[in-house]
Design a protein around this motif. Structure first.
Motif, PDB file in Angstrom:
ATOM      1  N   ASN A  44      54.591  62.308  43.434  1.00 42.27           N
ATOM      2  CA  ASN A  44      55.582  61.671  43.833  1.00 42.27           C
ATOM      3  C   ASN A  44      55.460  60.304  44.348  1.00 42.27           C
ATOM      4  N   LEU A  45      54.594  59.485  43.582  1.00 44.54           N
ATOM      5  CA  LEU A  45      54.277  58.442  44.083  1.00 44.54           C
ATOM      6  C   LEU A  45      55.107  57.192  43.432  1.00 44.54           C
ATOM      7  N   SER A  46      55.233  56.115  44.192  1.00 46.04           N
ATOM      8  CA  SER A  46      56.193  55.062  43.434  1.00 46.04           C
ATOM      9  C   SER A  46      55.187  54.342  42.520  1.00 46.04           C
ATOM     10  N   ALA A  47      55.592  53.429  41.488  1.00 47.35           N
ATOM     11  CA  ALA A  47      54.757  52.914  40.643  1.00 47.35           C
ATOM     12  C   ALA A  47      53.659  51.826  41.429  1.00 47.35           C
ATOM     13  N   THR A  48      54.121  51.324  42.452  1.00 48.28           N
ATOM     14  CA  THR A  48      53.274  50.564  43.199  1.00 48.28           C
ATOM     15  C   THR A  48      52.001  51.023  43.767  1.00 48.28           C
ATOM     16  N   ARG A  49      52.410  52.198  44.596  1.00 48.05           N
ATOM     17  CA  ARG A  49      51.503  53.163  45.149  1.00 48.05           C
ATOM     18  C   ARG A  49      50.401  53.623  44.026  1.00 48.05           C
ATOM     19  N   ALA A  50      50.878  54.174  42.981  1.00 46.95           N
ATOM     20  CA  ALA A  50      50.278  54.794  42.002  1.00 46.95           C
ATOM     21  C   ALA A  50      49.287  53.558  41.241  1.00 46.95           C
ATOM     22  N   LEU A  51      49.779  52.460  41.022  1.00 45.70           N
ATOM     23  CA  LEU A  51      48.708  51.355  40.472  1.00 45.70           C
ATOM     24  C   LEU A  51      47.594  50.925  41.560  1.00 45.70           C
ATOM     25  N   LYS A  52      48.220  50.983  42.923  1.00 45.01           N
ATOM     26  CA  LYS A  52      47.060  50.946  43.892  1.00 45.01           C
ATOM     27  C   LYS A  52      45.960  51.841  44.027  1.00 45.01           C
ATOM     28  N   ARG A  53      46.332  53.029  43.427  1.00 41.21           N
ATOM     29  CA  ARG A  53      45.278  54.068  43.590  1.00 41.21           C
ATOM     30  C   ARG A  53      44.281  53.691  42.236  1.00 41.21           C
ATOM     31  N   ILE A  54      45.143  53.544  41.064  1.00 38.72           N
ATOM     32  CA  ILE A  54      44.275  53.210  39.880  1.00 38.72           C
ATOM     33  C   ILE A  54      43.338  51.943  39.925  1.00 38.72           C
ATOM     34  N   PHE A  55      44.074  50.978  40.394  1.00 35.36           N
ATOM     35  CA  PHE A  55      43.145  49.757  40.769  1.00 35.36           C
ATOM     36  C   PHE A  55      41.904  50.025  41.646  1.00 35.36           C
ATOM     37  N   SER A  56      42.095  50.777  42.539  1.00 33.25           N
ATOM     38  CA  SER A  56      41.243  50.881  43.649  1.00 33.25           C
ATOM     39  C   SER A  56      39.888  51.619  43.004  1.00 33.25           C
ATOM     40  N   GLN A  57      39.999  52.014  41.930  1.00 26.93           N
ATOM     41  CA  GLN A  57      38.795  52.658  41.104  1.00 26.93           C
ATOM     42  C   GLN A  57      38.338  51.722  40.087  1.00 26.93           C
ATOM     43  N   ARG A  58      38.440  50.631  39.927  1.00 30.70           N
ATOM     44  CA  ARG A  58      38.037  49.711  38.970  1.00 30.70           C
ATOM     45  C   ARG A  58      36.531  49.393  39.212  1.00 30.70           C
ATOM     46  N   GLU A  59      36.172  49.266  40.398  1.00 30.27           N
ATOM     47  CA  GLU A  59      34.429  49.098  40.491  1.00 30.27           C
ATOM     48  C   GLU A  59      33.696  50.300  40.245  1.00 30.27           C
ATOM     49  N   LEU A  60      34.225  51.539  39.943  1.00 31.64           N
ATOM     50  CA  LEU A  60      33.593  52.664  39.314  1.00 31.64           C
ATOM     51  C   LEU A  60      33.165  52.427  38.214  1.00 31.64           C
ATOM     52  N   TRP A  61      33.971  51.830  37.158  1.00 34.93           N
ATOM     53  CA  TRP A  61      33.558  52.010  35.827  1.00 34.93           C
ATOM     54  C   TRP A  61      32.467  51.020  35.407  1.00 34.93           C
ATOM     55  N   LYS A  62      32.229  50.065  36.351  1.00 32.88           N
ATOM     56  CA  LYS A  62      31.102  49.255  36.286  1.00 32.88           C
ATOM     57  C   LYS A  62      29.693  49.972  36.351  1.00 32.88           C
ATOM     58  N   LEU A  63      29.844  51.214  36.973  1.00 31.50           N
ATOM     59  CA  LEU A  63      28.693  51.724  37.276  1.00 31.50           C
ATOM     60  C   LEU A  63      28.283  52.888  35.930  1.00 31.50           C
ATOM     61  N   ARG A  64      29.216  52.693  35.161  1.00 32.57           N
ATOM     62  CA  ARG A  64      28.841  53.723  34.079  1.00 32.57           C
ATOM     63  C   ARG A  64      27.512  53.425  33.574  1.00 32.57           C
ATOM     64  N   PRO A  65      26.846  54.728  33.362  1.00 33.02           N
ATOM     65  CA  PRO A  65      25.218  54.565  32.927  1.00 33.02           C
ATOM     66  C   PRO A  65      24.932  54.107  31.772  1.00 33.02           C
ATOM     67  N   ARG A  66      23.987  53.206  31.658  1.00 30.82           N
ATOM     68  CA  ARG A  66      23.850  52.547  30.085  1.00 30.82           C
ATOM     69  C   ARG A  66      22.376  53.339  29.648  1.00 30.82           C
ATOM     70  N   LYS A  67      21.803  53.948  30.786  1.00 33.63           N
ATOM     71  CA  LYS A  67      20.778  54.932  30.439  1.00 33.63           C
ATOM     72  C   LYS A  67      20.642  56.257  30.752  1.00 33.63           C
ATOM     73  N   GLY A  68      19.954  57.073  30.356  1.00 31.59           N
ATOM     74  CA  GLY A  68      20.095  58.561  30.878  1.00 31.59           C
ATOM     75  C   GLY A  68      21.258  59.245  30.011  1.00 31.59           C
ATOM     76  N   ALA A  69      22.094  59.869  30.888  1.00 34.44           N
ATOM     77  CA  ALA A  69      23.039  60.720  30.483  1.00 34.44           C
ATOM     78  C   ALA A  69      24.036  59.869  29.437  1.00 34.44           C
ATOM     79  N   LYS A  70      24.389  60.402  27.934  1.00 37.73           N
ATOM     80  CA  LYS A  70      25.210  59.745  27.335  1.00 37.73           C
ATOM     81  C   LYS A  70      26.698  60.015  27.746  1.00 37.73           C
ATOM     82  N   VAL A  71      27.355  58.780  27.609  1.00 41.37           N
ATOM     83  CA  VAL A  71      28.733  58.950  27.835  1.00 41.37           C
ATOM     84  C   VAL A  71      29.660  59.237  26.761  1.00 41.37           C
TER      85      VAL A  71
END
Length: 201
Positions: free
Chosen positions: A145-172
């Motif tokens: 029951n989130l507004s589009a604005t609040r949903a986008l805030k949650r989504i964009f708050s996670q952007r830095e996570l994907w920069k941590l995607r491993p390049r070695k070790g576990a295959k993604v």
């Protein structure tokens, strides 16, 4: 014991994939649920850090009120994580140890923040669920029951996570979720079969 990771952004559909993995014999530990338990263990510290207005009358943490604060303020999120994550990761370690003692063959760590966890190093492979932005916003409206604005805030708050995607070790493995349940089930089934073959080598 084979350990894999399962991750994905807010409302991408990773919990649907978790259900499918469970149906194929994987023991899936939902770290979000461990986080809720850790939140309870850290309730007093959270009250001191954020104030009594984020608490329910029974002394438990009001996750909705707390979420409104931390999802719009990165500094506040860091404070919350510093209070909750140590307990949460300790609970995760206990779950992994329990599964080993019970001689489980297939174990999955289901965590949105997996790429930031030390337990990532235990994973032989990672499934990352992705979905189109408009679908994620639509799901947030229906599910939370989130507004589009609040949903986008949650989504964009996670952007830095994907920069941590491993390049070695576990295959993604990227699993695209277009929103159609049958397609997601078929894609997940094929990926599980591939993973099973790879892990047996």
């Amino acid at each position: 014991m084979h350990i894999i990771g399962l991750t994905g952004g807010y409302c991408a559909g990773k919990n649907e994939v978790a259900k499918i993995l469970s149906a194929y014999g994987w023991e899936v530990v939902d770290v979000d649920k461990l986080g809720h338990a850790a939140l309870s263990l850290s309730s007093l510290a959270i009250k001191h850090a954020f104030g009594s207005h984020v608490m329910n009358e029974d002394g438990s943490v009001d996750r909705t009120k707390l979420g409104q604060i931390v999802f719009s303020n990165a500094q506040q999120m860091q404070i919350l994580e510093s209070l909750v994550h140590p307990a949460m990761l300790s609970l995760l370690d206990r779950e992994i140890q329990r599964a080993r003692e019970q001689k489980k063959e297939k174990f999955c760590i289901n965590a949105a923040l997996l790429y930031r966890f030390p337990q990532l190093s235990l994973c032989e492979a990672v499934i990352e669920v992705q979905a189109p932005l408009f679908l994620r916003v639509s799901r947030a409206k229906k599910r939370d029951n989130l507004s589009a604005t609040r949903a986008l805030k949650r989504i964009f708050s996670q952007r830095e996570l994907w920069k941590l995607r491993p390049r070695k070790g576990a295959k993604v493995f990227i699993l695209l979720n277009s929103g159609k349940k049958e397609q997601l089930e078929n894609k997940t089934k094929k990926l599980i079969e591939k993973l099973s073959q790879d892990l047996q080598r």
